[in-house]
Motif scaffolding. Structure first.
Motif, mmCIF file in Angstrom:
data_model
loop_
_atom_site.group_PDB
_atom_site.id
_atom_site.type_symbol
_atom_site.label_atom_id
_atom_site.label_comp_id
_atom_site.label_asym_id
_atom_site.label_seq_id
_atom_site.Cartn_x
_atom_site.Cartn_y
_atom_site.Cartn_z
ATOM 1 N N TYR A 261 0.156 12.736 -7.838
ATOM 2 C CA TYR A 261 -0.147 11.388 -7.379
ATOM 3 C C TYR A 261 -1.629 11.053 -7.542
ATOM 4 C CZ TYR A 261 4.449 11.541 -5.165
ATOM 5 O OH TYR A 261 5.802 11.643 -4.930
ATOM 6 N N SER B 291 6.234 4.761 -0.456
ATOM 7 C CA SER B 291 5.472 5.629 -1.356
ATOM 8 C C SER B 291 4.657 4.845 -2.367
ATOM 9 C CB SER B 291 6.415 6.583 -2.090
ATOM 10 O OG SER B 291 7.286 5.861 -2.939
ATOM 11 N N ARG B 292 5.053 3.584 -2.622
ATOM 12 C CA ARG B 292 4.360 2.807 -3.655
ATOM 13 C C ARG B 292 3.851 1.459 -3.156
ATOM 14 N NH1 ARG B 292 8.937 4.756 -6.460
ATOM 15 N NH2 ARG B 292 9.971 2.738 -6.292
ATOM 16 N N SER C 57 1.391 -0.163 -5.689
ATOM 17 C CA SER C 57 0.464 0.818 -6.260
ATOM 18 C C SER C 57 -0.169 0.301 -7.542
ATOM 19 C CB SER C 57 1.186 2.143 -6.524
ATOM 20 O OG SER C 57 2.285 1.948 -7.398
ATOM 21 N N SER C 58 0.548 -0.528 -8.285
ATOM 22 C CA SER C 58 -0.010 -1.111 -9.509
ATOM 23 C C SER C 58 -1.210 -1.996 -9.190
ATOM 24 C CB SER C 58 1.058 -1.919 -10.256
ATOM 25 O OG SER C 58 1.644 -2.893 -9.409
ATOM 26 N N LEU D 92 1.305 7.977 -13.030
ATOM 27 C CA LEU D 92 0.209 7.057 -13.328
ATOM 28 C C LEU D 92 -0.181 7.175 -14.798
ATOM 29 C CD1 LEU D 92 -2.048 7.907 -10.250
ATOM 30 C CD2 LEU D 92 -0.384 6.041 -10.438
ATOM 31 N N HIS E 147 3.284 10.802 0.495
ATOM 32 C CA HIS E 147 4.424 10.357 -0.296
ATOM 33 C C HIS E 147 5.697 11.041 0.198
ATOM 34 C CE1 HIS E 147 2.068 8.180 -3.374
ATOM 35 N NE2 HIS E 147 1.128 9.008 -2.968
ATOM 36 N N TRP F 178 -6.297 6.374 0.209
ATOM 37 C CA TRP F 178 -5.367 7.037 -0.700
ATOM 38 C C TRP F 178 -5.395 8.547 -0.544
ATOM 39 C CZ3 TRP F 178 -6.985 10.302 -4.683
ATOM 40 C CH2 TRP F 178 -6.005 10.670 -5.588
ATOM 41 N N THR G 208 2.016 -0.715 0.186
ATOM 42 C CA THR G 208 1.316 -0.711 1.468
ATOM 43 C C THR G 208 1.474 -2.075 2.117
ATOM 44 O OG1 THR G 208 -0.337 0.805 0.552
ATOM 45 C CG2 THR G 208 -0.886 -0.311 2.615
ATOM 46 N N TRP H 167 -3.435 -1.378 -6.712
ATOM 47 C CA TRP H 167 -4.588 -0.515 -6.464
ATOM 48 C C TRP H 167 -5.167 0.010 -7.762
ATOM 49 C CZ3 TRP H 167 -6.205 -1.832 -2.150
ATOM 50 C CH2 TRP H 167 -5.399 -1.966 -1.024
ATOM 51 N N GLU H 168 -4.293 0.294 -8.723
ATOM 52 C CA GLU H 168 -4.772 0.786 -10.014
ATOM 53 C C GLU H 168 -5.629 -0.264 -10.710
ATOM 54 O OE1 GLU H 168 -1.303 2.041 -12.177
ATOM 55 O OE2 GLU H 168 -0.545 3.101 -10.428
#
Length: 711
Positions: free
Chosen positions: A519, A225-226, A8-9, A556, A252, A247, A228, A11-12
């Motif tokens: 989320y 959940s975090r 997930s980091s 986040l 989740h 997204w 992919t 995607w951010e």
């Protein structure tokens, strides 16, 4: 061949990259998938190299271009799954990677990351301060209890230094994700057994053994959940091209538990603050119901046309456009469904009047009968008492409860008011008109005398539905297992409806679930927006007690909201144009930007200035499709249920929010006055919590009293 997984980091960081850099990421990832593991380490272009003095020896970087690097966690256990965790400038990549340590949580078995260097540097100093503290935040929990919840030795040492919630919040960006969430729940007063159920058990694999699995590939698989996992070139291209769209329907663990339960013994209610995934859970529940039975028909319903359009779009994404599934779902508003029921049975339906015409009719009634009440009071009495309780006769009205109304009515006064209702209905009939709620009442009667139309009903944005609308939904489906699946949030109630679900034949006791993790929005946006509602108390969906945002938080982090006053409306709109252009320059698609205001007059000015500056624009009321280009413009009311990477909220003035015309004077009805003010607060709260990464709030003149002031 190596497999790619994305944290997930990643995607951010990826979502905010400029377009040329994103193209470089895609090119690097495509090459990554074509090579063998041996070729990957030897390739001069990707230049997969270790990080000097890294606390995690698996840390690697790959070349995106001369300035940008991708940070990768490489397997050292013989597996072939590589985890891309960040994309940052060259020098920052090595500094960031050197400080991070990835470990497997002993309780959830998921992969989590910490800033190990920062924790080591802070802990000794905090231990000295804790030695003289009067109390510690987690003192009542033993080491054994905390370890059973997944707290490891390093975090445990730091935990024993934490004095209060603000200090825990200062630690949050450093701590491993699962462990941080456990501590947040405990800090809010939840019992360890509840935390285990709501956090650990949801994420722990069913077949987890007594010890954590050391394989990186297995830990990644346990962290859906975090993380992919991408299995092929086509999936890679799709997920990199539309990460935001993907997204929006990603589920989740806390949502999966309620969405994919095999069956419920009756109506179920899912509540939670903005961004906790209630709508996503509703969409997945639809998919579950459709795939569980080959011929089940599902009614997926909500409050407004804009929300219904959004549900259709996202459901199509979730079901991959499969017509065999989509054809068995009716996605519509409650009013539209009721209209269709009446049309099918009666052959025609009287046209519903709009809010303005309805108010004018009540004004005529008050004047003609020389009543001691305002048109506003009469309309609310009809809505909240007569239509809400399906009162059809004067005798029924005499006995009706007026809970929530702030002025008493004697029996004689009730008779007088009933004459007003009868005159109002006769005026409607003379116009060959009706109201939406009266259409709902007729539809409920027709459904009660016929067969239900659907096997399951799934309701989104339930907090805004009126009892007359609930009666329609109750009669659209047989009583029994999996009849109604209801999602909503009383903190987002922007239309004035008071409901007791139990009294409407929708008992949810024992089948209520609360989602607490946001989320969507960053903690900075969430914390600021939540302060809009801090001064008030909110009643729960069933009308049986109060609801709370305790434990509601985001995992986040990002920029703080930008809050600006301007000397003139012209200056405010000019500033908006600059801000939107900045967002687009950062690589954000225009369609991922939302601009809203209370009134269309200001939106029209924003539309014209943006268009004149060459910025594509589209109005939400025109129902632009998901592929339509353009910054989305909408009123605050129309923003409900939508979400954007960046949101600008315009015209937040004292005269617009609250809007005096929408607030009952305290002299007319004190309780309704407070209810109206709460609804106005909720409207601003809803508008602000549509933002995922960036929020800008502005006004010209006197700022709204609801805008949180800096401390």
């Amino acid at each position: 061949m190596p497999q790619l997984a994305f944290a997930s980091s990643f995607w951010e960081s990826y979502d905010v990259l400029e377009k040329p850099v994103k193209a470089g990421v895609r090119k690097a990832m495509e090459k990554f998938q074509r090579l063998t593991v041996a070729e990957l380490y030897a390739d001069k272009g990707l230049h997969l190299e270790s990080v000097d003095k890294a606390r995690d020896p698996r840390m690697r970087t790959i070349r995106i271009n001369d300035f940008w690097r991708g940070v990768v966690l490489a397997p050292d256990d013989g597996s072939d799954v590589f985890l891309l965790v960040n994309v940052v400038p060259h020098d920052d990549a090595y500094i960031w990677a050197a400080k991070r340590l990835y470990t497997t949580n002993s309780a959830t078995r998921g992969l989590e990351v910490r800033n190990v260097v920062a924790i080591e540097q802070l802990t000794p100093a905090l231990e000295k301060a804790a030695a003289t503290a009067d109390s510690l935040l987690f003192a009542k929990y033993s080491d054994t209890v905390l370890r059973e919840l997944g707290i490891d030795d390093q975090v445990l040492r730091a935990v024993r230094t934490i004095v209060d919630k603000p200090q825990l919040q200062a630690f949050e960006t450093l701590l491993p994700e699962d462990q941080c969430e456990v501590l947040q729940y405990l800090a809010e007063g939840f019992k360890p057994e509840d935390v285990y159920r709501d956090v650990v058990a949801l994420r722990r694999p069913l077949d987890a053994g007594p010890a954590p699995e050391e394989s990186l590939a297995v830990a990644i698989a346990n962290t859906a959940s975090r993380i992919t996992l991408v299995t092929g070139p086509e999936e890679l291209a799709d997920v990199l091209e539309k990460p935001f769209a993907a997204w929006r329907v990603f589920l989740h663990p806390s949502q999966r538990r309620v969405a994919y339960r095999v069956s419920y013994g009756g109506p179920v209610q899912v509540t939670g603050g903005p961004g906790t995934g209630k709508t996503v859970a509703a969409l997945h529940r639809v998919r579950h119901l459709l795939t569980r039975s080959a011929d089940a028909r599902v009614l997926l319903t909500t409050y407004t046309n804009a929300l219904a359009a959004s549900l259709r779009e996202n459901l199509s994404v979730l079901l991959d456009g499969d017509p065999s599934l989509l054809d068995r779902v009716d996605v519509t508003t409650v009013n539209a469904y009721a209209h269709a029921v009446v049309t099918r049975h009666d052959g025609k339906v009287l046209s519903p009047v709009n809010d303005r015409d309805e108010r004018q009719l009540w004004q005529k009634v008050a004047k003609q009968l020389r009543l001691p009440w305002t048109d506003q009071f009469l309309a609310q009495e009809c809505r909240h008492v007569i239509l809400a309780q399906d009162v059809r006769t004067l005798d029924s009205y005499r006995a009706a409860s007026r809970r929530g109304r702030g002025s008493a009515l004697s029996p004689a006064r009730r008779e007088e008011l009933w004459s007003a209702v009868e005159l109002f209905e006769s005026l409607l009939l003379a116009r060959k008109a009706t109201t939406h709620l009266r259409i709902c009442a007729r539809a409920a009667d027709l459904l009660a005398a016929s067969s239900p139309t659907h096997d399951h009903v799934v309701v989104d944005e339930a907090q805004d539905l009126h009892p007359a609308q609930w009666r329609v939904l109750r009669r659209a489906v047989e009583h029994g297992s999996d009849d109604l699946f209801i999602t909503g949030d009383p903190h987002q109630q922007i239309y004035d409806s008071k409901v007791s679900l139990g009294s409407l034949g929708i008992p949810v006791t024992g089948r209520t679930h609360r989602l607490r993790v946001n989320y969507r929005s960053t903690e900075e946006i969430l914390a600021w927006s939540t302060r809009i509602l801090t001064p008030v108390s909110v009643e729960d969906l069933g009308g049986e007690g109060s609801d709370t945002l305790a434990g509601y938080r985001s995992l986040l982090h990002g920029r703080r909201p930008r809050v600006d006053g301007h000397g003139s409306e012209q200056a405010e709109v000019a500033s908006l144009v600059e801000r939107v252009q900045e967002w687009i320059a950062q690589g954000i698609r225009p369609s991922e930007i939302g601009v809203c205001a209370r009134f269309n007059v200001l939106l029209d000015k924003a539309h014209d200035r943006l268009a004149a500056a060459g910025v594509p624009v589209a109005r939400i009321k025109d129902h632009p499709g998901p592929d339509a280009d353009g910054v989305r413009l909408a009123t605050m009311h129309a923003m409900k249920g939508l979400e954007f990477r960046c949101v600008a909220v315009l015209g937040v003035t004292a005269s617009a929010v609250p809007f005096a015309r929408e607030v009952t004077p305290a002299t007319v009805d004190a309780l309704q006055h407070e209810s109206d003010l709460l609804r106005e607060r909720c409207l601003l709260f809803v508008a602000c919590t549509r933002a995922r990464e960036a929020l800008a709030v502005s006004w010209s003149g006197t700022v709204s009293p609801f805008v949180p002031q800096e401390n």
